[in-house]
Scaffold this active site. Structure first.
Site, mmCIF file in Angstrom:
data_model
loop_
_atom_site.group_PDB
_atom_site.id
_atom_site.type_symbol
_atom_site.label_atom_id
_atom_site.label_comp_id
_atom_site.label_asym_id
_atom_site.label_seq_id
_atom_site.Cartn_x
_atom_site.Cartn_y
_atom_site.Cartn_z
ATOM 1 C CG ASN A 9 0.313 -1.911 -11.358
ATOM 2 O OD1 ASN A 9 1.156 -1.153 -10.888
ATOM 3 N ND2 ASN A 9 -0.983 -1.639 -11.333
ATOM 4 C CE LYS A 11 -2.470 -3.081 -8.129
ATOM 5 N NZ LYS A 11 -3.846 -3.334 -7.809
ATOM 6 C CG HIS A 96 -4.497 0.671 -12.530
ATOM 7 N ND1 HIS A 96 -5.250 0.609 -11.392
ATOM 8 C CD2 HIS A 96 -4.007 -0.585 -12.739
ATOM 9 C CE1 HIS A 96 -5.209 -0.632 -10.913
ATOM 10 N NE2 HIS A 96 -4.468 -1.377 -11.718
ATOM 11 C CD GLU A 98 -5.298 -0.025 -7.743
ATOM 12 O OE1 GLU A 98 -4.107 0.303 -7.882
ATOM 13 O OE2 GLU A 98 -5.652 -1.206 -7.550
ATOM 14 C CD GLU A 166 -5.869 -4.110 -14.771
ATOM 15 O OE1 GLU A 166 -5.096 -5.002 -14.443
ATOM 16 O OE2 GLU A 166 -5.838 -2.964 -14.288
ATOM 17 N N GLY A 172 -7.553 -7.043 -7.149
ATOM 18 C CA GLY A 172 -7.143 -7.137 -5.743
ATOM 19 C C GLY A 172 -8.193 -7.753 -4.837
ATOM 20 C CB SER A 212 -7.819 -11.806 -8.788
ATOM 21 O OG SER A 212 -8.182 -10.770 -7.895
HETATM 22 C C1 PEP Z 1 -3.880 -4.497 -11.247
HETATM 23 O O1 PEP Z 1 -3.700 -3.719 -10.354
HETATM 24 O O2 PEP Z 1 -3.672 -4.127 -12.401
HETATM 25 C C2 PEP Z 1 -4.335 -5.846 -10.934
HETATM 26 C C3 PEP Z 1 -4.808 -6.582 -11.886
HETATM 27 O O3 PEP Z 1 -4.253 -6.237 -9.603
HETATM 28 P P1 PEP Z 1 -4.490 -7.718 -9.017
HETATM 29 O O4 PEP Z 1 -3.749 -8.681 -9.915
HETATM 30 O O5 PEP Z 1 -3.927 -7.679 -7.635
HETATM 31 O O6 PEP Z 1 -5.955 -7.975 -9.045
#
Ligand code: PEP
Length: 250
Positions: A9, A11, A96, A98, A166, A172, A212
């Site tokens: 992703n 973003k 997601h 976000e 998630e 992040g 992460s």
């Molecule tokens: C994501 O945005 O779906 C995600 C898992 O981000 P990150 O791997 O940076 O934590």
């Protein structure tokens, strides 16, 4: 046996030129005749077409980061599932954290988007996950179960669905759920799916982990029985790191 699926992703990162460069680097890293797991990348909307042209007929899927629940109309700033299908997307990420946190997405709007995307022939990655406050309050199971139930309300056929667990506190932040913590929630999600759709449908649904994920923790996470790949944010912006995570899933 579920085929693992790893999706990057991107973003709100990368211009068109940067996106095509990253996609080309990734294809070179994965190599000709790549197989062994499903892979996708989700660039920004302006980069979908040029990145899609690079991916055409190859093993890496074009993925979108969101879609609206109507086909067209007065929805300034939105893009519909029909448009994403026409540009060559195979999957769309919906719900997601976000989108939920900054753009007011709720389980109800996630549900509308999932229904529309599936009806337009897109496969869906539906994201769920608890915040740190919810985890600390001991309501992770209740929150994630409602996200799954309400996100799938009225949907009979989930064969084109992937769920991404998630935990919001791990996205992040550099904090990864331990493989045991993640597996516990993945197992719970599968139990919810069994209740809704029965054992054989539930056992075929892939549940990705996101938060992460890095080359250094991917092997352990992907070894858990109910973790069927990853949704990767930060580490997907580097072709070598993302390829290493993909290799961990193969
Ligand atoms: C994501 O945005 O779906 C995600 C898992 O981000 P990150 O791997 O940076 O934590």
């Amino acid at each position: 046996m579920r085929t693992k699926i790893v999706v990057g992703n991107w973003k709100m990162n990368n211009t068109i030129a940067e996106s095509t460069k990253l996609a080309s680097e990734l294809l070179a890293q994965l190599g000709e005749g790549f197989s062994g797991c499903e892979v996708g990348i989700a660039p920004t909307f302006p980069a979908l077409q040029p990145v899609g042209a690079l991916l055409e007929n190859g093993p890496v899927h074009l993925v979108a980061q969101n879609c609206h629940y109507e086909n067209d109309g007065a929805y300034t700033g939105e893009v519909s599932a029909r448009m994403l299908k026409a540009v060559g997307c195979a999957y769309v990420i919906i719900g997601h954290s976000e989108r939920r946190q900054y753009f007011g997405e709720t389980n109800a709007t996630v549900n509308l988007r999932v229904k529309k995307a599936l009806s337009e022939g897109l496969k869906v990655i539906m994201c769920v996950g608890e915040t740190l406050e919810e985890r600390e309050a001991g309501v992770t199971g209740a929150v994630v179960s409602s996200q799954v139930r309400e996100g799938l309300e009225g949907i009979d056929d989930i064969s084109d669905l992937v769920i991404a667990y998630e935990p919001v506190w791990a996205i992040g932040t550099g904090k990864t759920a331990s493989s045991a913590q993640a597996e516990e929630v993945h197992d719970l999600i599968r139990t919810v799916l069994v209740k809704l759709y029965g054992e054989s449908v539930a056992s075929a649904i892939r549940i990705q982990y996101g938060g992460s994920v890095k080359p250094s923790n991917a092997v352990e996470l992907f070894a858990m029985p109910n973790i069927d790949g990853g949704l990767i944010g930060g580490a997907s912006l580097n072709a070598a790191d993302f390829a290493a995570i993909v290799n961990a899933a193969r």
